[in-house]
Design an enzyme around this catalytic site. Structure first.
Site, PDB file in Angstrom:
ATOM      1  N   LYS A  21      -2.848   4.070   2.084  1.00 36.28           N
ATOM      2  CA  LYS A  21      -1.797   4.520   3.006  1.00 36.28           C
ATOM      3  C   LYS A  21      -0.517   3.781   2.677  1.00 36.28           C
ATOM      4  CE  LYS A  21      -1.600   0.538   5.479  1.00 36.28           C
ATOM      5  NZ  LYS A  21      -0.421  -0.354   5.421  1.00 36.28           N
ATOM      6  N   ASP A 145      -5.978  -2.458  10.586  1.00 39.55           N
ATOM      7  CA  ASP A 145      -5.620  -1.095  10.173  1.00 39.55           C
ATOM      8  C   ASP A 145      -6.819  -0.267   9.719  1.00 39.55           C
ATOM      9  OD1 ASP A 145      -6.042  -2.428   7.814  1.00 39.55           O
ATOM     10  OD2 ASP A 145      -4.120  -1.933   6.897  1.00 39.55           O
TER      11      ASP A 145
END
Length: 282
Positions: A21, A145
């Site tokens: 990401k 995350d």
């Protein structure tokens, strides 16, 4: 414990591709009483991926090829993800093999993605019917995350980076160039140089404007302290703009820089010393 005497194996082996990401904007808002920091950011999935294979085995085992992974194998996030699921579900041991391609300490969430994909792969492999919310809970225990990769679609993130809201941001069809200079920036090092401060304008408002405005408005707070320490990071960012990027920034706490382009670009002769990935955004 939720125990199943029998389970259904959907596919053996199970092969998945944990992706990276990027952070589009990253504000360090304040330090929390637990020592973590509250942030605001947009997480956006990209195609740079590892490969993860899980097979039923007579003992729990983890192996890896590709980029060398530091630390004790028993502490690997994939193994910890297995233990999280097996604590609640009566599943057999597995062999987990990881082909590591996403750079480590690069601000791309590669390890977190591997852990999250392990959770979802075990869910599929053994047909456990674990709800999305419970998968998110498992992932949040493993890292700030990790949970994003259970959802794996663009989200506005806040809290420790594990709380999510939908965001009206669609970059489908644009191209991204990611440049990793091969240095590992630890989370401790990155946060040592930041001064938490709530942004004047909500990131969601800034990202709602045309991408042409982002250059001067959408910031990654880690750049302020890390660019003076590692000047070549700023040089990479400037080079991405010179190549025609609509927007360029550092992802996460570094060290990867990325540029978003309107179309595929020719990188011949560019960034030859570095690890490069480019592809289309979805």
């Amino acid at each position: 414990m939720i125990s199943f005497v029998t389970f259904v194996v959907k596919t053996n082996p199970m092969l998945v591709f944990p992706n990276a990401k990027i952070n589009i904007g990253l504000n360090i808002v304040e330090k929390r009483p637990d020592g973590f920091h509250d942030i605001s950011s947009c997480f956006y999935p990209v195609g740079w991926s590892d490969a993860l294979e899980i097979t039923i085995s007579d003992r729990l085992h983890f192996t890896a090829d590709g980029i060398s992974i530091p630390g004790n194998t028993d502490d690997n996030l994939c193994i910890r993800a297995y233990h999280s699921v097996s604590a609640d579900y009566d599943i057999p041991p597995v062999n987990i093999h990881l082909l590591k391609a996403i750079p480590i300490g690069a601000g791309l969430g590669g390890g977190s993605s591997d852990a999250a994909f392990t959770i979802s792969a075990l869910n599929q492999l053994f047909d456990l019917h674990i709800s999305e919310e419970k998968q998110l809970d498992y992932a949040r225990r493993l890292g700030s995350d990790c949970a994003f990769f259970i959802l794996n679609r663009q989200k506005y993130c806040h809290g420790k980076g594990d709380q999510f809201e939908n965001i009206d941001l669609d970059l489908a069809g644009k191209w991204i160039v990611m440049v990793n200079p091969g240095i590992h920036i630890s989370t401790v090092e990155a946060y040592a140089g930041v001064k938490p401060n709530a942004p004047e304008t909500d990131l969601r408002e800034l990202l709602g404007k045309p991408i042409s405005t982002w250059k001067n408005e959408v910031k990654n707070d880690f750049e302020t302290s890390l660019f003076p320490k590692y000047p070549f990071l700023q040089e990479i960012k400037e080079d991405l703009y010179k190549k025609g990027a609509s927007y360029a920034a550092m992802s996460g706490s570094g060290s990867t820089l990325y540029g978003i382009f309107e179309k595929e670009i020719d990188l011949s002769g560019q960034f030859q010393r570095y690890n490069i990935w480019q592809g289309m955004l979805n």
